[in-house]
Design a protein around this motif. Structure first.
Motif, PDB file in Angstrom:
ATOM      1  N   PRO A 275       9.996  -1.094  -3.892  1.00  0.00           N
ATOM      2  CA  PRO A 275       8.616  -1.566  -4.019  1.00  0.00           C
ATOM      3  C   PRO A 275       8.580  -2.944  -4.682  1.00  0.00           C
ATOM      4  CG  PRO A 275       8.845   0.690  -4.836  1.00  0.00           C
ATOM      5  CD  PRO A 275      10.227   0.167  -4.609  1.00  0.00           C
ATOM      6  N   ARG A 276       7.536  -3.710  -4.423  1.00  0.00           N
ATOM      7  CA  ARG A 276       7.437  -5.071  -4.954  1.00  0.00           C
ATOM      8  C   ARG A 276       7.595  -5.093  -6.487  1.00  0.00           C
ATOM      9  NH1 ARG A 276       4.218 -10.035  -3.334  1.00  0.00           N
ATOM     10  NH2 ARG A 276       3.352  -8.810  -1.629  1.00  0.00           N
TER      11      ARG A 276
ATOM     12  N   LEU B 274      11.112  -4.542  -7.522  1.00  0.00           N
ATOM     13  CA  LEU B 274      11.936  -5.674  -7.086  1.00  0.00           C
ATOM     14  C   LEU B 274      11.819  -6.836  -8.074  1.00  0.00           C
ATOM     15  CD1 LEU B 274      13.561  -5.948  -4.361  1.00  0.00           C
ATOM     16  CD2 LEU B 274      11.677  -7.354  -3.559  1.00  0.00           C
ATOM     17  N   LEU B 275      10.590  -7.171  -8.443  1.00  0.00           N
ATOM     18  CA  LEU B 275      10.370  -8.287  -9.360  1.00  0.00           C
ATOM     19  C   LEU B 275      10.872  -7.966 -10.766  1.00  0.00           C
ATOM     20  CD1 LEU B 275       6.813  -9.444  -8.203  1.00  0.00           C
ATOM     21  CD2 LEU B 275       9.054 -10.254  -7.437  1.00  0.00           C
ATOM     22  N   ARG B 276      10.725  -6.701 -11.162  1.00  0.00           N
ATOM     23  CA  ARG B 276      11.250  -6.306 -12.479  1.00  0.00           C
ATOM     24  C   ARG B 276      12.764  -6.490 -12.523  1.00  0.00           C
ATOM     25  NH1 ARG B 276      13.958  -2.562 -15.027  1.00  0.00           N
ATOM     26  NH2 ARG B 276      14.376  -1.396 -13.093  1.00  0.00           N
TER      27      ARG B 276
ATOM     28  N   ALA C 160      17.679  -8.299  -5.227  1.00  0.00           N
ATOM     29  CA  ALA C 160      17.366  -7.288  -6.250  1.00  0.00           C
ATOM     30  C   ALA C 160      17.004  -5.934  -5.652  1.00  0.00           C
ATOM     31  CB  ALA C 160      16.256  -7.764  -7.189  1.00  0.00           C
ATOM     32  N   SER C 161      17.282  -5.732  -4.357  1.00  0.00           N
ATOM     33  CA  SER C 161      16.990  -4.433  -3.750  1.00  0.00           C
ATOM     34  C   SER C 161      18.099  -3.416  -3.994  1.00  0.00           C
ATOM     35  CB  SER C 161      16.747  -4.584  -2.246  1.00  0.00           C
ATOM     36  OG  SER C 161      17.855  -5.180  -1.604  1.00  0.00           O
TER      37      SER C 161
ATOM     38  N   CYS D 225       0.824  -1.222   0.000  1.00  0.00           N
ATOM     39  CA  CYS D 225       0.000   0.000   0.000  1.00  0.00           C
ATOM     40  C   CYS D 225       0.858   1.272   0.000  1.00  0.00           C
ATOM     41  CB  CYS D 225      -0.918   0.021   1.217  1.00  0.00           C
ATOM     42  SG  CYS D 225      -2.191  -1.259   1.219  1.00  0.00           S
ATOM     43  N   ASP D 226       2.172   1.105  -0.153  1.00  0.00           N
ATOM     44  CA  ASP D 226       3.085   2.257  -0.185  1.00  0.00           C
ATOM     45  C   ASP D 226       3.028   3.096   1.087  1.00  0.00           C
ATOM     46  OD1 ASP D 226       4.076   1.658  -2.753  1.00  0.00           O
ATOM     47  OD2 ASP D 226       2.431   2.724  -3.714  1.00  0.00           O
TER      48      ASP D 226
END
Length: 380
Positions: A337-338, A341-343, A248-249, A120-121
């Motif tokens: 952000p998720r 991170l996934l990107r 990946a952070s 939710c940022d």
């Protein structure tokens, strides 16, 4: 997906009632609280959702809450709303006696809340205050007793002051007791008030307990015979930067930018040297990395320990080794952000899939300020 501004609107202005339907829409996991039973001795009011609503309403009626700043109200309101969010997934019913328990629901609740609020940022400092409150929300009930760890009440309040705002913790604990039907609630309310008084005496009611220096603080919280006001002698050792954060952070990039000349101890490098994929023979990988660290520690050289160090347990293993060699430790935590991170992970040359990365969230415990001589939070 909910956003922080939407969650802020859940917190009613003074004198208004909460919109519990909106709360359920914001946090669907709370729907399960309606059918989650509780120990009738301590919760004669019934299911977890009934208790949660009673806690929130009790909180809103408290003068301390009404006098708090808007940000403080948002923090403690959301902590109250989510304080038992994990009871649905931790409920255990004894097949013989029918006794109901929810072991570990505070820690699991903090993890559940962290993931929901991250998506939710919610601003990092606000989110972490909420999660830390959830994690320790029951401690004030018993803080004046010698704990299971064998530490004194003074130690407990000093340690808590480096995790949460004790004013908000006491407020949440009081609402938790007022929002239930149980035997002798006044006894526990008296204990919470004495907890407040002890924190005031220690100078940590609404602020961290002051220590004479960082070394004394680290040693004290790790069990040394020490007092916050009197310095302990510090032996010479390596200065070590310990990285922490999900894959990946941006840990490698941060190290390359800020400490390009320092030696790096890395589990990824150890895997590469051993020819292993992520998740394979992790014990061997850890031994390889630790031996490299020991070499540097024995020589007193500065270095970076670059790993996820995602859970407190994972960090503790590393920190135990570093402090054994009298290291001065700086913990650097990175976050994205998720979606980002996934990107990033999808573009990396790695054997860690996005599915496995997201499974790691269930061990995601942010470093606490007292874990090292310095703790830095580097946020996207």
């Amino acid at each position: 997906m909910m956003h922080w501004k939407t969650l802020q609107q859940l917190v009613p202005p003074a004198g208004q009632s909460p919109d519990f339907n909106a709360c359920l829409a914001a946090f669907p996991q709370l729907e399960l609280a309606k059918t989650t039973p509780q120990n009738p001795v301590y919760h004669a009011e019934g299911d977890v959702w009934t208790h949660t609503m009673m806690v929130v309403e009790s909180l809103l009626a408290m003068p301390d809450y009404q006098q708090a700043t808007r940000t403080e109200q948002e923090i403690v309101f959301l902590a109250a709303l989510l304080h038992d969010v994990a009871k649905c997934s931790t409920t255990v019913i004894d097949p013989v006696t029918g006794a109901i328990g929810q072991p570990g629901h505070s820690r699991k609740g903090a993890l559940d809340a962290r993931i929901a609020l991250w998506d939710c940022d919610v601003p990092f400092a606000v989110r972490e205050e909420i999660c830390r409150l959830i994690n320790v929300h029951q401690v004030p009930f018993f803080a004046l007793e010698t704990s299971r760890r064998g530490v004194t009440p003074e130690f407990t309040v000093r340690e808590l002051s480096w995790q949460v705002d004790i004013r908000l913790l006491a407020m949440l604990a009081e609402a938790d007791i007022r929002g239930r039907i149980c035997p002798d609630p006044q006894r526990i309310l008296d204990a919470i008030e004495l907890f407040r008084e002890l924190a005031r005496e220690e100078g940590c009611y609404g602020q961290r307990r002051v220590f004479v220096d960082d070394h004394t603080r680290v040693k004290y919280f790790r069990g040394a015979e020490a007092h916050p006001d009197y310095p302990l002698f510090q032996e010479a050792g390596s200065h070590v930067i310990v990285m922490s954060g999900l894959p990946a952070s941006g840990k490698n990039t941060w190290v390359d930018k800020h400490h390009p000349r320092l030696p790096v101890v890395s589990f990824d490098d150890a895997r590469m040297a051993l020819g292993l994929k992520h998740g394979k023979n992790e014990g061997q990988v850890g031994d390889y990395a630790e031996e490299r660290a020991r070499e540097l520690l024995r020589r007193g050289e500065p270095f970076v320990w670059n790993a996820t160090h995602l859970s407190k347990l994972m960090r503790e293993k590393t920190l135990n080794l570093l402090y054994k060699y009298h290291a001065q430790v700086e913990l650097v935590y990175l976050e994205q952000p998720r979606k980002e991170l996934l990107r990033r992970n999808g573009q990396r040359d790695t054997s860690l899939s996005n599915k496995k990365l997201q499974a790691m969230l269930w061990n995601w415990e942010i470093p606490l300020p007292m874990e090292a001589h310095a703790v830095r939070y580097e946020l996207a």
